[in-house]
Scaffold this motif. Sequence first.
Motif, short mmCIF file in Angstrom:
data_model
loop_
_atom_site.label_atom_id
_atom_site.label_comp_id
_atom_site.label_asym_id
_atom_site.label_seq_id
_atom_site.Cartn_x
_atom_site.Cartn_y
_atom_site.Cartn_z
N VAL A 114 5.25 13.98 -1.34
CA VAL A 114 6.48 13.10 -1.07
C VAL A 114 6.12 11.68 -1.25
CG1 VAL A 114 8.03 12.33 0.82
CG2 VAL A 114 7.55 14.56 0.52
N LEU A 115 4.93 11.32 -0.90
CA LEU A 115 4.37 9.89 -1.13
C LEU A 115 4.48 9.57 -2.37
CD1 LEU A 115 1.61 10.01 1.95
CD2 LEU A 115 3.73 8.38 1.71
N ALA A 116 3.89 10.81 -3.17
CA ALA A 116 3.84 10.12 -4.78
C ALA A 116 5.30 9.97 -5.30
CB ALA A 116 2.90 11.12 -5.45
N ASP A 117 6.27 10.89 -4.78
CA ASP A 117 7.29 10.77 -5.23
C ASP A 117 7.92 9.28 -5.00
OD1 ASP A 117 7.04 13.34 -6.55
OD2 ASP A 117 8.36 14.44 -4.87
N LEU A 118 7.67 9.09 -3.76
CA LEU A 118 8.30 7.81 -3.36
C LEU A 118 7.63 6.67 -3.94
CD1 LEU A 118 8.32 8.27 0.55
CD2 LEU A 118 10.35 8.06 -0.93
N ALA A 119 6.48 6.78 -4.21
CA ALA A 119 5.88 5.50 -5.08
C ALA A 119 6.15 5.44 -6.51
CB ALA A 119 4.29 5.89 -5.02
N GLU A 120 6.39 6.66 -7.25
CA GLU A 120 6.87 6.77 -8.43
C GLU A 120 8.57 6.00 -8.57
OE1 GLU A 120 8.20 10.08 -11.46
OE2 GLU A 120 6.34 10.48 -10.73
N GLY A 121 9.09 6.36 -7.65
CA GLY A 121 10.57 5.76 -7.44
C GLY A 121 10.62 4.44 -7.10
N GLU A 122 9.58 3.91 -6.70
CA GLU A 122 9.73 2.48 -6.00
C GLU A 122 9.63 1.54 -7.04
OE1 GLU A 122 10.42 -0.46 -3.60
OE2 GLU A 122 10.02 1.65 -2.59
N GLU A 123 10.46 0.26 -6.83
CA GLU A 123 10.78 -0.70 -7.86
C GLU A 123 10.03 -2.04 -7.17
OE1 GLU A 123 14.75 -1.60 -8.82
OE2 GLU A 123 15.14 0.46 -9.19
N ASP A 124 9.84 -1.99 -5.89
CA ASP A 124 8.84 -3.25 -5.44
C ASP A 124 7.39 -2.93 -5.44
OD1 ASP A 124 7.67 -5.17 -3.82
OD2 ASP A 124 8.57 -4.63 -1.88
N PRO A 125 6.69 -3.74 -6.65
CA PRO A 125 5.24 -3.41 -6.64
C PRO A 125 4.44 -3.24 -5.44
CG PRO A 125 6.03 -5.04 -8.27
CD PRO A 125 7.19 -4.88 -7.20
N ALA A 126 4.68 -4.21 -4.47
CA ALA A 126 3.93 -4.33 -3.34
C ALA A 126 3.98 -3.01 -2.58
CB ALA A 126 4.36 -5.39 -2.48
N ARG A 127 5.48 -2.60 -2.35
CA ARG A 127 5.51 -1.35 -1.58
C ARG A 127 5.03 0.00 -2.45
NH1 ARG A 127 9.41 2.65 -0.16
NH2 ARG A 127 9.39 3.06 2.15
N ARG A 128 5.28 -0.29 -3.61
CA ARG A 128 4.61 0.98 -4.46
C ARG A 128 3.27 1.15 -4.27
NH1 ARG A 128 4.99 -0.74 -9.23
NH2 ARG A 128 7.18 -0.52 -9.35
N GLU A 129 2.52 -0.05 -4.46
CA GLU A 129 1.17 0.22 -4.17
C GLU A 129 0.43 0.72 -2.60
OE1 GLU A 129 -2.92 -3.32 -3.90
OE2 GLU A 129 -0.94 -3.62 -5.26
N PHE A 130 1.31 0.05 -1.71
CA PHE A 130 1.30 0.60 -0.45
C PHE A 130 1.19 2.10 -0.13
CE2 PHE A 130 1.37 1.13 4.12
CZ PHE A 130 0.35 0.44 4.56
N LEU A 131 2.50 2.45 -1.00
CA LEU A 131 2.61 4.02 -1.14
C LEU A 131 1.64 4.49 -1.53
CD1 LEU A 131 6.60 3.82 -1.82
CD2 LEU A 131 5.51 4.80 0.28
N GLU A 132 0.84 4.26 -2.68
CA GLU A 132 -0.07 4.87 -3.55
C GLU A 132 -1.29 4.83 -2.52
OE1 GLU A 132 1.46 3.79 -7.88
OE2 GLU A 132 0.08 2.62 -6.74
N SER A 133 -1.60 3.87 -1.56
CA SER A 133 -2.82 3.63 -0.91
C SER A 133 -2.65 4.34 0.46
CB SER A 133 -3.17 2.23 -0.79
OG SER A 133 -2.39 1.58 0.03
N PHE A 134 -1.53 4.65 0.81
CA PHE A 134 -1.25 5.14 2.24
C PHE A 134 -2.02 6.29 2.55
CE2 PHE A 134 1.04 7.41 5.30
CZ PHE A 134 1.22 6.79 6.26
N PRO A 135 -2.33 7.34 1.88
CA PRO A 135 -3.05 8.47 2.18
C PRO A 135 -4.48 7.95 2.61
CG PRO A 135 -1.72 9.19 0.33
CD PRO A 135 -1.82 7.44 0.41
N VAL A 136 -5.05 6.93 1.94
CA VAL A 136 -6.44 6.47 2.27
C VAL A 136 -6.53 5.66 3.42
CG1 VAL A 136 -8.32 5.04 1.47
CG2 VAL A 136 -7.21 6.86 -0.17
N ALA A 137 -5.28 4.87 3.58
CA ALA A 137 -5.08 3.94 4.58
C ALA A 137 -5.07 4.61 5.99
CB ALA A 137 -4.01 2.84 4.41
N ILE A 138 -4.34 5.69 6.07
CA ILE A 138 -4.20 6.49 7.18
C ILE A 138 -5.12 7.64 7.44
CG2 ILE A 138 -2.51 8.50 6.37
CD1 ILE A 138 -1.74 5.96 9.54
N GLY A 139 -6.08 7.82 6.70
CA GLY A 139 -7.17 8.90 6.70
C GLY A 139 -6.88 10.12 6.25
#
Length: 92
Positions: A60-85
């Motif tokens: 779901v996170l990967a799908d959300l990142a793929e469809g995200e137009e805001d580069p900052a939010r896309r980057e955060f979505l991509e990094s979220f699994p690492v950031a949250i552990g």
Amino acid sequence: MTDRDPLVPALTGLLVDIVWWLESCEDEEVDPDSAVKMMEGMGWTLLQLSSEQRQSLLQVLADLAEGEEDPARREFLESFPVAIGMVEDQED
């Protein structure tokens, strides 16, 4: 994207936005210790998911990142699994 309840991506997006907000808040907005406690609690809860559920959340996170137009939010979505552990950082 697989055949899933549309509520799952919506709630996942909200979870990501809450963590993003907590990480970006100034000390005057949210007590840093409280923010860390909340994020650790979220991370712990996500680690309690079964392996199958974690994989589904990662998708779901990967799908959300793929469809995200805001580069900052896309980057955060991509990094979220690492950031949250949820996953280890792959950059060695």
